[in-house]
Design a protein around this motif. Sequence first.
Motif, mmCIF file in Angstrom:
data_model
loop_
_atom_site.group_PDB
_atom_site.id
_atom_site.type_symbol
_atom_site.label_atom_id
_atom_site.label_comp_id
_atom_site.label_asym_id
_atom_site.label_seq_id
_atom_site.Cartn_x
_atom_site.Cartn_y
_atom_site.Cartn_z
ATOM 1 N N THR A 427 0.857 -1.185 0.000
ATOM 2 C CA THR A 427 0.000 0.000 0.000
ATOM 3 C C THR A 427 0.892 1.234 0.000
ATOM 4 O O THR A 427 2.038 1.191 0.426
ATOM 5 C CB THR A 427 -0.910 0.055 1.252
ATOM 6 N N CYS A 428 0.337 2.329 -0.493
ATOM 7 C CA CYS A 428 1.100 3.572 -0.615
ATOM 8 C C CYS A 428 1.225 4.249 0.746
ATOM 9 O O CYS A 428 0.213 4.467 1.412
ATOM 10 C CB CYS A 428 0.387 4.489 -1.598
ATOM 11 N N PRO A 429 2.441 4.565 1.198
ATOM 12 C CA PRO A 429 2.597 5.205 2.502
ATOM 13 C C PRO A 429 2.044 6.632 2.530
ATOM 14 O O PRO A 429 1.781 7.170 3.599
ATOM 15 C CB PRO A 429 4.115 5.208 2.724
ATOM 16 N N ALA A 430 1.841 7.237 1.379
ATOM 17 C CA ALA A 430 1.337 8.614 1.357
ATOM 18 C C ALA A 430 -0.177 8.670 1.463
ATOM 19 O O ALA A 430 -0.735 9.619 2.003
ATOM 20 C CB ALA A 430 1.801 9.327 0.091
ATOM 21 N N CYS A 431 -0.877 7.658 0.939
ATOM 22 C CA CYS A 431 -2.340 7.754 0.912
ATOM 23 C C CYS A 431 -3.052 6.471 1.322
ATOM 24 O O CYS A 431 -4.258 6.476 1.508
ATOM 25 C CB CYS A 431 -2.816 8.185 -0.477
ATOM 26 N N GLY A 432 -2.332 5.352 1.437
ATOM 27 C CA GLY A 432 -2.972 4.117 1.860
ATOM 28 C C GLY A 432 -3.629 3.325 0.741
ATOM 29 O O GLY A 432 -4.161 2.244 0.965
ATOM 30 N N ARG A 445 3.784 0.874 -7.978
ATOM 31 C CA ARG A 445 3.174 2.186 -8.064
ATOM 32 C C ARG A 445 1.871 2.272 -7.279
ATOM 33 O O ARG A 445 1.083 1.333 -7.273
ATOM 34 C CB ARG A 445 2.848 2.531 -9.526
ATOM 35 N N CYS A 446 1.647 3.446 -6.702
ATOM 36 C CA CYS A 446 0.398 3.744 -6.013
ATOM 37 C C CYS A 446 -0.710 3.875 -7.041
ATOM 38 O O CYS A 446 -0.540 4.494 -8.075
ATOM 39 C CB CYS A 446 0.563 5.051 -5.241
ATOM 40 N N THR A 447 -1.880 3.268 -6.755
ATOM 41 C CA THR A 447 -2.988 3.349 -7.708
ATOM 42 C C THR A 447 -3.977 4.453 -7.336
ATOM 43 O O THR A 447 -4.949 4.663 -8.040
ATOM 44 C CB THR A 447 -3.769 2.024 -7.767
ATOM 45 N N THR A 451 -6.341 10.722 -5.340
ATOM 46 C CA THR A 451 -6.370 11.203 -3.956
ATOM 47 C C THR A 451 -4.994 11.270 -3.319
ATOM 48 O O THR A 451 -4.820 11.913 -2.299
ATOM 49 C CB THR A 451 -7.246 10.267 -3.097
ATOM 50 N N CYS A 452 -3.997 10.593 -3.906
ATOM 51 C CA CYS A 452 -2.684 10.492 -3.274
ATOM 52 C C CYS A 452 -2.006 11.860 -3.178
ATOM 53 O O CYS A 452 -1.814 12.524 -4.192
ATOM 54 C CB CYS A 452 -1.808 9.542 -4.082
ATOM 55 N N PRO A 453 -1.664 12.310 -1.953
ATOM 56 C CA PRO A 453 -1.071 13.651 -1.846
ATOM 57 C C PRO A 453 0.245 13.781 -2.611
ATOM 58 O O PRO A 453 0.569 14.861 -3.097
ATOM 59 C CB PRO A 453 -0.845 13.829 -0.335
ATOM 60 N N ALA A 454 0.991 12.665 -2.737
ATOM 61 C CA ALA A 454 2.272 12.746 -3.438
ATOM 62 C C ALA A 454 2.076 13.021 -4.931
ATOM 63 O O ALA A 454 2.928 13.582 -5.590
ATOM 64 C CB ALA A 454 3.062 11.455 -3.237
ATOM 65 N N GLN A 455 0.929 12.583 -5.442
ATOM 66 C CA GLN A 455 0.698 12.716 -6.881
ATOM 67 C C GLN A 455 -0.289 13.827 -7.221
ATOM 68 O O GLN A 455 -0.552 14.107 -8.376
ATOM 69 C CB GLN A 455 0.114 11.409 -7.433
ATOM 70 N N ARG A 456 -0.864 14.410 -6.184
ATOM 71 C CA ARG A 456 -1.981 15.322 -6.358
ATOM 72 C C ARG A 456 -1.719 16.450 -7.351
ATOM 73 O O ARG A 456 -2.471 16.656 -8.300
ATOM 74 C CB ARG A 456 -2.276 15.933 -4.985
HETATM 75 ZN ZN LIG Z 1 -0.522 7.090 -2.842
#
Ligand SMILES: [Zn+2]
Length: 699
Positions: A427-432, A445-447, A451-456
């Motif tokens: 799971t992504c540590p930035a958004c779960g 990769r985070c899916t 919503t992911c703050p790192a990719q926002r």
């Molecule tokens: Zn994420």
Amino acid sequence: MSGSEAEAAAELERLAAEIARHNALYYQQDAPEISDAEYDALVARARDLEARFPALRREDRPWHRVGAPPAAGFAKVRHGVPMLSLDNVFGAAQFAEFARGIRRFLGLPPGQALRFTAEPKIDGLSVNLLYEHGRFVRGATRGDGLVGEDITANLRTLKDLPLRLEADAPERMEIRGEVYMTRADFLAFRAAQERAAEEREARRARGEKLGEAVQVPANPRNAAAGSLRQKDPAVTAARPLRLFAYGLGEASALPADSQSGLLDWLARAGFPVNPLFRVVESEAEAEAFQAEMESRRASLDYEIDGVVFKLDRFDWQQRLGFVGRAPRWAVAWKFPAEQATTRLLDIEIQVGRTGALTPRAVMEPVVVGGVTVRHATLHNEEEIARKDIRIGDTVILQRAGDVIPQITGIVPEKRPPGAKPFAFPHTCPACGSHAVREKEDVVRRCTGGLTCPAQRVERLKHFVSRRAMDIEGLGEETIGLLHAEGLLASPADIFRLPARREALLALEGWGEKKVQNLIAAIESRRRMPLERFIFALGIRRIGEQTAKLLARHYGTFETWRERMIAARVPGSEAREELGAIQGIGPAIAEELVEFFAEPRNLAALDDLAREAPPLPAEAPAADSPIAGKTIVFTGTLSAMTRQEAEARAEALGAKVTKSVSRKTDVVVVGADAGSKAARAAELGVRVLSEAEWLAIARG
Ligand SMILES: [Zn+2]
């Protein structure tokens, strides 16, 4: 052959292939996969096996390579005099032995003082520069020492390289030099390449054209080598490359009678010569200079890995000549590898702007090569598994010509009891959100793109871009500002901005007019066609073309959403339907399914659709009898190819699928049709002959 000899033969075979592969990566592609220390360990192992089993000595012996043959794509150049390598010494005792050998060979008394030039050994790429009548005519890489690659056009772009010599020069001469990049230039260049690689990844995510691959160099030497071996000299010209000249190859006459005289002449002729070079008169002075360079090493603005000592007098050099591939009159006194061991405290996972999860080692601080190091990159989860690095391990850290430290391995004896293999998070540590790794990809990769703050910020930029929602007045800078002010976290927030006039007006430098314009631009894009809406979501691999196919196939947002959720079940009818859409491959289908499998994405999507409900896809050419119908082609058509027929059917507003199901409206049957025709008959689907199809196709 005994059992152990057979085993050794097999291992040597494997090592030869492995070393040859790393030679090619290092010399031809400027993209080594392993550190110098790891490479040296492979070579040491091969030599050890050869020493124990002399019968196994190989003809090719890739560990004896001083370089690699020129890569395809560059013309080959034979050097006038071979560019050979130097023997290495480590420590004062070995250097004293080197000096004794010179005295013995020349028949000098043991106490005879020897004069050497001492030059810092620059860690760059060796080049051979041919001058005729004082003009630069050709330049080449070292290659395998005998034959190099013609990189004249690229070398001409170096500001340090004199195209015409300023001092009197022999008619024809080869100058040897080292092309390098300073540390500061390298770090800036590497950062720019990293940004370019991320930008490329972002383009991939948007399904856009990618262009040339971007290499992120591991160290200044790779950066210099890669820059010099560009196909386009304009690319080389833009790179911050420097040159030091230090030697002579073939020459129609000697411009000096000693190495120190040559260095003076090179400087007069207009070449940059390393200002740190010195003449030493004894072994003791040599040792002192070596120690001085080692202590200054970390503070120099370029990488050096030792000091080159050359007997100064050319007549003596001449008499000494060569042994094997190395001169008897020169050595490289190498610095000890910059290694240290320390304890690995933790492995942190960082999330990049495009959702890539990158592991980073957190270590007990340790000094390596004069620099305090706390962090090192671990590249990816495969690397951690390959080196079996566990939290609590004592790790070996190295800065061998690398500005960025690397973990080369662990000390197995120091592993604390109970240390477990590192479990890379799913799971992504930035958004779960869940993080996935595709088959051919080393990166997880985070899916949770929406919503992911790192990719926002990256996603928002794409969302408002011209070919997506096309919202004027919402540039990169404005998005960054509104995000920092807490006004913008998701695409739906954009459409809530009109209700937040007061907050916008409170921003520094934002007047009534500016706010008015932005709100108007947002309102004008509240209802966009479904295809633009889908493209704007920035789902990996879903480019404009794919978004169009999806919009046309599913028609409305509600249908699309419902079918995508249903497609999460492998083997489901919805999944088959998705896979059967012409132009949607398995990789794209996989990305869509992953996106909809993440509840956070679904929540953000529904939030967005409430704020900005997309318009249904426009039904094309509704007057055709197959408009809106689902059509399948089977068998061979004689008048047009299958591809052409499918494109024509789509242009007439039909949906083309691959398999016959209850949803199929029409099946066009060509010659030698197989099971699909039978299935159509079984389901009672309307069947057209090729002639009937042609009548429709040709309108
Ligand atoms: Zn994420």
